[in-house]
Scaffold this active site. Sequence first.
Site, PDB file in Angstrom:
ATOM      1  CG  LEU A 115      -1.803  -1.240   1.354  1.00  0.00           C
ATOM      2  CD1 LEU A 115      -2.696  -1.115   2.582  1.00  0.00           C
ATOM      3  CD2 LEU A 115      -2.645  -1.468   0.106  1.00  0.00           C
ATOM      4  N   GLY A 143      -1.785   6.349  -2.458  1.00  0.00           N
ATOM      5  CA  GLY A 143      -2.940   6.217  -3.365  1.00  0.00           C
ATOM      6  C   GLY A 143      -3.993   5.296  -2.747  1.00  0.00           C
ATOM      7  CG  HIS A 144      -3.197   1.153  -2.187  1.00  0.00           C
ATOM      8  ND1 HIS A 144      -1.835   1.074  -2.410  1.00  0.00           N
ATOM      9  CD2 HIS A 144      -3.776   0.369  -3.118  1.00  0.00           C
ATOM     10  CE1 HIS A 144      -1.614   0.261  -3.423  1.00  0.00           C
ATOM     11  NE2 HIS A 144      -2.771  -0.177  -3.884  1.00  0.00           N
TER      12      HIS A 144
END
Length: 299
Positions: free
Chosen positions: A42, A45-46
């Site tokens: 991750l 963005g996640h």
Amino acid sequence: MPVNDDKTAMHTLRDISELRHTLREHRLRGQRIALVPTMGNLHAGHLALVARARQSADVVVASLFVNPMQFGPGEDLDAYPRTFEADQTQLTEAGCDILFSPTVSALYPNGLDAQTLVHVPEMGEGLCGGSRPGHFDGVSTVVSMLFNLVQPDVAFFGQKDYQQLAVIRKMVSDLHLPIEIIGVPIVRAEDGLALSSRNGYLSQQERAVAPALYQTLCSLRDALEHGESVEQVLHRGHTALYDAGFTPDYLELRDTMLGPVTPSTRHAVLLAAAHLGPARLIDNLSVQLPAATNASHQR
Ligand code: PAF
């Protein structure tokens, strides 16, 4: 009221029946459930997806599953970064309630070859679907499984994977799934590079070159918005990408539904995929085309 408001109570579940049991309880309490599907490793963005999910639901479920079905032969399934513990920590801190991380044999008990497929016609063809045959069948199959298992009210996907988002929207519409799909804007590094787990494949030198993909798209967008012909602009873009050290896979202007651009198209999207060293990077930018002029007639 979020379930995990003390940021310490995230449950990690690997088992399908445990997931179903846990979510049934939340549903019975009338709670709204959000899903953020991921393949892990991750980055910000996640976490932007999780933050949006946190704002819109009582229960946030993230899935972490490196889906073998969406990798073609010779692609990076084995090399794909697996950072489970760091991912767990980030999700807990982001206020995620449930992390669902099944094994391959739990999701595909009969093996990949015997698996029922979900195929989304047209939207999944060309662009990434053209260079990665079968990729979107793998994505839509696993996402529909996750939708069936979690039965979310709402699910969040990054706009970086523009075609993936379009495929999922079409699948949800065609199958009448009662799930709201939200696309979340691309998160970029300070130099403009779109965040991606695959950026980790880049050497220091390649990482210094990588923002040229975004910079090229920005300069092409500006030219298109000034009415330059699509053909000329895309030709210049290919040359600029080669000159910077990329091997372009595609560089295309499409309408926002991924159809062809016509003289009446106003809202378009410029999409690119390009190889740089071991990484295949993708990016896209929206483009507002000017009203038909002599130049834009050349579209
Ligand atoms: O975008 C991704 O990370 C994956 O394609 C997804 C949606 C989690 C399906 O495996």
